[in-house]
Design a protein around this motif. Sequence first.
Motif, PDB file in Angstrom:
ATOM      1  N   ILE A 283      80.288  43.278  50.916  1.00 33.31           N
ATOM      2  CA  ILE A 283      80.450  42.967  52.347  1.00 33.31           C
ATOM      3  C   ILE A 283      79.621  43.919  53.202  1.00 33.31           C
ATOM      4  CG2 ILE A 283      82.723  41.877  52.077  1.00 33.31           C
ATOM      5  CD1 ILE A 283      83.913  44.582  53.201  1.00 33.31           C
ATOM      6  N   ALA A 284      78.523  44.404  52.659  1.00 41.36           N
ATOM      7  CA  ALA A 284      77.701  45.426  53.332  1.00 41.36           C
ATOM      8  C   ALA A 284      77.309  45.030  54.752  1.00 41.36           C
ATOM      9  CB  ALA A 284      76.452  45.722  52.503  1.00 41.36           C
ATOM     10  N   ASP A 285      76.972  43.769  54.976  1.00 39.44           N
ATOM     11  CA  ASP A 285      76.549  43.324  56.312  1.00 39.44           C
ATOM     12  C   ASP A 285      77.700  43.296  57.313  1.00 39.44           C
ATOM     13  OD1 ASP A 285      74.007  43.020  55.329  1.00 39.44           O
ATOM     14  OD2 ASP A 285      74.197  40.858  55.013  1.00 39.44           O
ATOM     15  N   GLU A 286      78.924  43.393  56.822  1.00 43.16           N
ATOM     16  CA  GLU A 286      80.105  43.283  57.674  1.00 43.16           C
ATOM     17  C   GLU A 286      80.730  44.654  57.998  1.00 43.16           C
ATOM     18  OE1 GLU A 286      81.253  40.205  58.618  1.00 43.16           O
ATOM     19  OE2 GLU A 286      79.771  39.119  57.444  1.00 43.16           O
TER      20      GLU A 286
ATOM     21  N   GLY B 162      90.185  39.484  58.284  1.00 39.97           N
ATOM     22  CA  GLY B 162      90.771  40.453  59.199  1.00 39.97           C
ATOM     23  C   GLY B 162      90.502  41.890  58.803  1.00 39.97           C
ATOM     24  N   LEU B 163      89.493  42.143  57.966  1.00 40.18           N
ATOM     25  CA  LEU B 163      89.213  43.507  57.520  1.00 40.18           C
ATOM     26  C   LEU B 163      88.796  44.412  58.674  1.00 40.18           C
ATOM     27  CD1 LEU B 163      87.371  43.000  54.110  1.00 40.18           C
ATOM     28  CD2 LEU B 163      89.804  43.316  54.552  1.00 40.18           C
ATOM     29  N   PHE B 164      88.066  43.859  59.629  1.00 45.65           N
ATOM     30  CA  PHE B 164      87.601  44.685  60.747  1.00 45.65           C
ATOM     31  C   PHE B 164      88.784  45.261  61.525  1.00 45.65           C
ATOM     32  CE2 PHE B 164      85.486  45.668  64.775  1.00 45.65           C
ATOM     33  CZ  PHE B 164      84.418  46.388  64.281  1.00 45.65           C
ATOM     34  N   GLU B 165      89.887  44.516  61.578  1.00 49.02           N
ATOM     35  CA  GLU B 165      91.089  45.023  62.245  1.00 49.02           C
ATOM     36  C   GLU B 165      91.625  46.261  61.528  1.00 49.02           C
ATOM     37  OE1 GLU B 165      93.825  41.769  62.653  1.00 49.02           O
ATOM     38  OE2 GLU B 165      92.304  40.545  63.636  1.00 49.02           O
ATOM     39  N   TYR B 166      91.504  46.279  60.217  1.00 49.08           N
ATOM     40  CA  TYR B 166      91.902  47.474  59.465  1.00 49.08           C
ATOM     41  C   TYR B 166      90.951  48.630  59.770  1.00 49.08           C
ATOM     42  CZ  TYR B 166      95.214  44.858  56.588  1.00 49.08           C
ATOM     43  OH  TYR B 166      96.281  44.111  56.146  1.00 49.08           O
ATOM     44  N   PHE B 167      89.644  48.340  59.772  1.00 52.58           N
ATOM     45  CA  PHE B 167      88.647  49.386  60.009  1.00 52.58           C
ATOM     46  C   PHE B 167      88.840  50.038  61.374  1.00 52.58           C
ATOM     47  CE2 PHE B 167      85.500  46.679  57.325  1.00 52.58           C
ATOM     48  CZ  PHE B 167      86.162  47.042  56.169  1.00 52.58           C
ATOM     49  N   GLN B 168      89.278  49.273  62.349  1.00 49.87           N
ATOM     50  CA  GLN B 168      89.472  49.779  63.710  1.00 49.87           C
ATOM     51  C   GLN B 168      90.940  50.100  63.994  1.00 49.87           C
ATOM     52  OE1 GLN B 168      86.880  50.433  65.780  1.00 49.87           O
ATOM     53  NE2 GLN B 168      85.658  49.907  64.002  1.00 49.87           N
ATOM     54  N   GLY B 169      91.766  50.090  62.965  1.00 50.37           N
ATOM     55  CA  GLY B 169      93.204  50.218  63.142  1.00 50.37           C
ATOM     56  C   GLY B 169      93.714  51.642  63.193  1.00 50.37           C
ATOM     57  N   ASP B 170      94.965  51.799  62.785  1.00 55.37           N
ATOM     58  CA  ASP B 170      95.705  53.054  62.953  1.00 55.37           C
ATOM     59  C   ASP B 170      95.696  53.954  61.727  1.00 55.37           C
ATOM     60  OD1 ASP B 170      97.181  51.412  61.301  1.00 55.37           O
ATOM     61  OD2 ASP B 170      99.095  51.805  62.292  1.00 55.37           O
ATOM     62  N   GLY B 171      94.866  53.624  60.735  1.00 56.40           N
ATOM     63  CA  GLY B 171      94.896  54.402  59.508  1.00 56.40           C
ATOM     64  C   GLY B 171      93.525  54.642  58.924  1.00 56.40           C
ATOM     65  N   VAL B 172      93.528  54.860  57.608  1.00 56.41           N
ATOM     66  CA  VAL B 172      92.326  55.122  56.824  1.00 56.41           C
ATOM     67  C   VAL B 172      92.086  53.911  55.934  1.00 56.41           C
ATOM     68  CG1 VAL B 172      91.374  56.586  54.998  1.00 56.41           C
ATOM     69  CG2 VAL B 172      92.732  57.610  56.841  1.00 56.41           C
ATOM     70  N   SER B 173      90.850  53.446  55.885  1.00 57.18           N
ATOM     71  CA  SER B 173      90.502  52.317  55.025  1.00 57.18           C
ATOM     72  C   SER B 173      89.645  52.786  53.859  1.00 57.18           C
ATOM     73  CB  SER B 173      89.723  51.255  55.811  1.00 57.18           C
ATOM     74  OG  SER B 173      90.510  50.725  56.849  1.00 57.18           O
ATOM     75  N   VAL B 174      90.018  52.328  52.666  1.00 64.25           N
ATOM     76  CA  VAL B 174      89.247  52.589  51.452  1.00 64.25           C
ATOM     77  C   VAL B 174      88.856  51.227  50.897  1.00 64.25           C
ATOM     78  CG1 VAL B 174      89.312  53.509  49.111  1.00 64.25           C
ATOM     79  CG2 VAL B 174      90.450  54.741  50.964  1.00 64.25           C
ATOM     80  N   VAL B 175      87.551  51.012  50.717  1.00 67.23           N
ATOM     81  CA  VAL B 175      87.057  49.717  50.256  1.00 67.23           C
ATOM     82  C   VAL B 175      86.326  49.895  48.935  1.00 67.23           C
ATOM     83  CG1 VAL B 175      85.663  47.688  50.815  1.00 67.23           C
ATOM     84  CG2 VAL B 175      86.774  48.982  52.658  1.00 67.23           C
ATOM     85  N   GLU B 176      86.871  49.263  47.886  1.00 69.11           N
ATOM     86  CA  GLU B 176      86.193  49.234  46.596  1.00 69.11           C
ATOM     87  C   GLU B 176      85.226  48.053  46.580  1.00 69.11           C
ATOM     88  OE1 GLU B 176      88.743  49.404  43.181  1.00 69.11           O
ATOM     89  OE2 GLU B 176      90.074  50.894  44.092  1.00 69.11           O
ATOM     90  N   TRP B 177      84.060  48.252  45.969  1.00 70.22           N
ATOM     91  CA  TRP B 177      83.029  47.222  45.835  1.00 70.22           C
ATOM     92  C   TRP B 177      82.490  46.794  47.203  1.00 70.22           C
ATOM     93  CZ3 TRP B 177      81.821  46.857  40.820  1.00 70.22           C
ATOM     94  CH2 TRP B 177      82.807  47.095  39.867  1.00 70.22           C
ATOM     95  N   ALA B 178      82.363  47.733  48.118  1.00 71.62           N
ATOM     96  CA  ALA B 178      81.979  47.425  49.497  1.00 71.62           C
ATOM     97  C   ALA B 178      80.586  46.802  49.609  1.00 71.62           C
ATOM     98  CB  ALA B 178      82.060  48.679  50.356  1.00 71.62           C
ATOM     99  N   HIS B 179      79.749  46.960  48.611  1.00 75.85           N
ATOM    100  CA  HIS B 179      78.407  46.369  48.702  1.00 75.85           C
ATOM    101  C   HIS B 179      78.470  44.843  48.844  1.00 75.85           C
ATOM    102  CE1 HIS B 179      79.147  46.286  44.314  1.00 75.85           C
ATOM    103  NE2 HIS B 179      78.393  45.199  44.322  1.00 75.85           N
TER     104      HIS B 179
END
Length: 153
Positions: A111-114, A92-109
């Motif tokens: 899930i780079a394709d996502e 459900g990470l995409f829901e956070y990315f498109q949600g009502d706040g700011v998303s900070v992702v550590e080690w994002a590489h």
Amino acid sequence: MKQFFHSNNESETMDFAKKLGRKLEVGDLLLLEGDLGAGKTTFTKGLAEGLDIKKIVKSPTFTIIREYKTGRLPLYHMDVYRLEDASTDELGLFEYFQGDGVSVVEWAHYIADELPPDYLKITITRESDEGRLLTLEPVGERYVTLLAEVLES
């Protein structure tokens, strides 16, 4: 275009992150990269201060996502280090990315394709015991503008 910020100590790292946090808007996505102990959570603490979040920010290493909803905007702090084989759909990470706040992702590489197409990538490199080099890579016009505003202020 990459930009660079040299921090001499933890306080300077947090101050820079706080300035950035003050300018963040709903839907902003920041990717944090760096070795263990480089300062990713310290940086996020500064972002939280800039968002007027008073709660203590902790590493999301074992919880995957920590939510802070008491500031100017919600902050969703994610650590995807252990999720290299999972997808953002399952979590459900995409829901956070498109949600009502700011998303900070550590080690994002991991899930780079996502990831969405636009973001600000910040790589934190240890230069000395206290010193850090922040390599700032804006992807998309929003982040080019955001970074210019932060570096000029």
